[in-house]
Design a protein around this motif. Sequence first.
Motif, PDB file in Angstrom:
ATOM      1  N   GLY A  70      56.654 -45.002 -35.168  1.00 24.48           N
ATOM      2  CA  GLY A  70      57.488 -46.552 -35.528  1.00 24.48           C
ATOM      3  C   GLY A  70      57.684 -46.145 -34.101  1.00 24.48           C
ATOM      4  N   GLN A  71      58.387 -46.950 -33.690  1.00 22.60           N
ATOM      5  CA  GLN A  71      60.030 -47.295 -33.276  1.00 22.60           C
ATOM      6  C   GLN A  71      60.739 -47.878 -33.977  1.00 22.60           C
ATOM      7  OE1 GLN A  71      59.525 -48.260 -28.778  1.00 22.60           O
ATOM      8  NE2 GLN A  71      58.435 -46.695 -29.166  1.00 22.60           N
ATOM      9  N   PHE A  72      61.980 -47.697 -32.818  1.00 23.50           N
ATOM     10  CA  PHE A  72      63.319 -48.020 -33.227  1.00 23.50           C
ATOM     11  C   PHE A  72      63.799 -47.690 -31.777  1.00 23.50           C
ATOM     12  CE2 PHE A  72      68.210 -47.449 -33.289  1.00 23.50           C
ATOM     13  CZ  PHE A  72      68.251 -48.702 -34.326  1.00 23.50           C
ATOM     14  N   VAL A  73      64.334 -49.285 -31.992  1.00 26.71           N
ATOM     15  CA  VAL A  73      65.141 -49.929 -30.793  1.00 26.71           C
ATOM     16  C   VAL A  73      66.429 -50.628 -31.276  1.00 26.71           C
ATOM     17  CG1 VAL A  73      65.059 -51.477 -28.930  1.00 26.71           C
ATOM     18  CG2 VAL A  73      62.761 -50.406 -29.404  1.00 26.71           C
ATOM     19  N   ILE A  82      68.634 -48.344 -25.976  1.00 24.86           N
ATOM     20  CA  ILE A  82      67.825 -46.594 -26.944  1.00 24.86           C
ATOM     21  C   ILE A  82      66.803 -47.154 -27.542  1.00 24.86           C
ATOM     22  CG2 ILE A  82      68.364 -45.048 -28.916  1.00 24.86           C
ATOM     23  CD1 ILE A  82      71.409 -45.076 -28.678  1.00 24.86           C
ATOM     24  N   ALA A  83      65.497 -45.953 -27.724  1.00 24.76           N
ATOM     25  CA  ALA A  83      64.244 -46.410 -28.209  1.00 24.76           C
ATOM     26  C   ALA A  83      63.244 -45.105 -28.534  1.00 24.76           C
ATOM     27  CB  ALA A  83      63.145 -46.676 -26.939  1.00 24.76           C
ATOM     28  N   GLY A  84      63.669 -45.251 -29.713  1.00 26.30           N
ATOM     29  CA  GLY A  84      63.254 -43.609 -30.461  1.00 26.30           C
ATOM     30  C   GLY A  84      61.555 -43.897 -31.099  1.00 26.30           C
ATOM     31  N   GLN A  85      60.943 -43.015 -31.212  1.00 27.25           N
ATOM     32  CA  GLN A  85      59.737 -42.909 -31.662  1.00 27.25           C
ATOM     33  C   GLN A  85      60.063 -42.167 -32.823  1.00 27.25           C
ATOM     34  OE1 GLN A  85      56.538 -43.872 -31.568  1.00 27.25           O
ATOM     35  NE2 GLN A  85      55.947 -42.796 -33.434  1.00 27.25           N
ATOM     36  N   ALA A  86      59.706 -42.234 -34.260  1.00 26.49           N
ATOM     37  CA  ALA A  86      59.864 -42.265 -35.995  1.00 26.49           C
ATOM     38  C   ALA A  86      58.590 -40.453 -35.901  1.00 26.49           C
ATOM     39  CB  ALA A  86      59.459 -42.547 -36.611  1.00 26.49           C
ATOM     40  N   VAL A 102      62.299 -38.618 -32.452  1.00 26.70           N
ATOM     41  CA  VAL A 102      63.048 -38.661 -30.343  1.00 26.70           C
ATOM     42  C   VAL A 102      63.053 -39.817 -30.167  1.00 26.70           C
ATOM     43  CG1 VAL A 102      62.242 -36.990 -28.573  1.00 26.70           C
ATOM     44  CG2 VAL A 102      61.661 -36.422 -31.226  1.00 26.70           C
ATOM     45  N   GLY A 103      63.727 -39.309 -28.940  1.00 27.37           N
ATOM     46  CA  GLY A 103      64.460 -40.998 -28.278  1.00 27.37           C
ATOM     47  C   GLY A 103      64.866 -40.838 -26.816  1.00 27.37           C
TER      48      GLY A 103
END
Length: 158
Positions: A70-73, A82-86, A102-103
């Motif tokens: 999933g993602q965090f933005v 900033i966006a990141g892949q869990a 990793v973002g």
Amino acid sequence: MKTTFKLTLAAFLAAGVLSSSAFAQNSPVVMRIIAGSTGLFVPTSHSLTTSGYTDFAANIKVREDGSATGQFVCAAPGAVVIAGQAVSAVTNSDGSVTINGVGYGYFIGVGGFENDSFFVTFRAGGPRVGGFDFADATFPAGFYDTEVVKLGSVTIDQ
């Protein structure tokens, strides 16, 4: 004979990597984190940013084996997106959950970046209760920003 053995070993190792990745995807989902929408920076001694706000969102699945997808933005208007892949997750003793991943992103006036390791620790709750801590590889050791939910919530379903 040696060439055949090398190719067979390479194929075997590749199959093992692919099947272990597939196995991780088959591990049961034990938690889901859904979060958004507006967070306020909290001034702390460990924060680089102590005022202002971000728009943020997360939709992350945590699996029984500790892997995460999933993602965090997170976007600070006029400053950074900033966006990141869990990749992985750990449940902390206080009930919060730390996601490592990793973002990539873009600093206004500076430019883009990628392959940036990060962590985000989510605390469940609505306004003034829920929130998160965030740091990436550019933060000095021991520093991370803390935000509290202004609008929206952080939900950790287990």
